[in-house]
Design an enzyme around this catalytic site. Sequence first.
Site, mmCIF file in Angstrom:
data_model
loop_
_atom_site.group_PDB
_atom_site.id
_atom_site.type_symbol
_atom_site.label_atom_id
_atom_site.label_comp_id
_atom_site.label_asym_id
_atom_site.label_seq_id
_atom_site.Cartn_x
_atom_site.Cartn_y
_atom_site.Cartn_z
ATOM 1 C CE1 TYR A 33 3.334 -1.013 -0.576
ATOM 2 C CE2 TYR A 33 3.245 -3.122 -1.713
ATOM 3 C CZ TYR A 33 3.426 -2.397 -0.557
ATOM 4 O OH TYR A 33 3.690 -3.053 0.617
ATOM 5 C CE LYS A 148 -0.071 -3.581 -0.528
ATOM 6 N NZ LYS A 148 0.786 -4.197 0.461
ATOM 7 C CD GLU A 181 0.811 -4.087 9.520
ATOM 8 O OE1 GLU A 181 0.038 -4.653 8.735
ATOM 9 O OE2 GLU A 181 1.116 -2.892 9.425
HETATM 10 C C1 LIG Z 1 2.541 -4.354 6.370
HETATM 11 C C2 LIG Z 1 1.662 -5.384 5.731
HETATM 12 N N1 LIG Z 1 0.672 -5.953 6.450
HETATM 13 C C3 LIG Z 1 -0.133 -6.890 5.902
HETATM 14 C C4 LIG Z 1 0.018 -7.311 4.594
HETATM 15 C C5 LIG Z 1 -0.902 -8.344 4.020
HETATM 16 O O1 LIG Z 1 -1.797 -7.775 3.082
HETATM 17 P P1 LIG Z 1 -2.406 -8.613 1.885
HETATM 18 O O2 LIG Z 1 -3.113 -9.780 2.512
HETATM 19 O O3 LIG Z 1 -3.355 -7.675 1.224
HETATM 20 O O4 LIG Z 1 -1.282 -9.051 1.020
HETATM 21 C C6 LIG Z 1 1.009 -6.724 3.801
HETATM 22 C C7 LIG Z 1 1.181 -7.105 2.398
HETATM 23 O O5 LIG Z 1 2.034 -6.633 1.690
HETATM 24 C C8 LIG Z 1 1.853 -5.741 4.380
HETATM 25 O O6 LIG Z 1 2.839 -5.150 3.673
#
Ligand SMILES: Cc1ncc(COP(=O)(O)O)c(C=O)c1O
Length: 287
Positions: A33, A148, A181
């Site tokens: 996604y 993702k 993260e």
């Molecule tokens: C696990 C995870 N890390 C980091 C992010 C941040 O990514 P982005 O800046 O592309 O939204 C997301 C965003 O959904 C995430 O699910």
Amino acid sequence: MSEVAYVNGRYVPTRDATVNVEDRGYQFADGVYEVIAVAGSRLVDLEPHLTRLESSLSNLEIEWPCSARVLKIILAQLVKRNRLENGIVYLQITRGVASRNHAFPIAKTRPSLVVTTSRTAGPSAKAFSEGVKVVTMPKNRWRRPDIKSVSLLPNVLAKQFAVLNGAFETWFVDSEQGITEGSSTNAWIVVEGQEIITRPLGHDILAGITRMKLMELAQEGNLRVTERIFTVDEALNAEEAFITSTTSFVMPVINIDGKKIGSGKPGDVTKNLLALYQEHFAKSEKL
Ligand SMILES: Cc1ncc(COP(=O)(O)O)c(C=O)c1O
């Protein structure tokens, strides 16, 4: 006005939108996604989101359901049909429909594509001005969070852990005490000398688009950014901390695991980065 969703070739009222019960996304979380912010009816950082989508799909050997050009048309159409000015677009691609069997289907399946929009207001102004709390927990995700994938149960549980502890986000901690993260955000700290630190890209974190953009903006602004692993201890003793994501932008963190970070208020480096990001956000190009 009822919202419209896109499901496998058709624009339908979201309340009537359905997927097949044998969709592999539904049965195995066999899909990927993207969440893309919409600002002033424009899709923010669309190209890097599509590049990351390509990487997620190819890692899982799922084919594109349509070309990137057609996907852009669908996204723009949905924003238009829903008269969406500010919010997000959610798009999900799964391996498609097949009778249940763990291995990839032998007969080629048509990947499923679903797109929805949301007028989510995002975090409150108070959260940005006062900062938020973060808690930590041992990392319990699979080894490829850089993909993702819609398989988000550990992230769901981690966010719930944050909610139960009166926090905004949970940071995952690896076996060496390194912060990887957040459940849906990337993690950052600022240490002495205004050095901005975030974990390097690799298989163990998602390559956040906000992270990438913020690094570019920081470098253009001659700010010092270092990509290296940092530990829980370093975070607890940092001068500032913050998280980034499509929906949280640059969110100041003022407390980790009950310990005040820096002065316990959003720091100047974080506030400056938020301002740079907001400026970038407002400038995104129309499709
Ligand atoms: C696990 C995870 N890390 C980091 C992010 C941040 O990514 P982005 O800046 O592309 O939204 C997301 C965003 O959904 C995430 O699910």
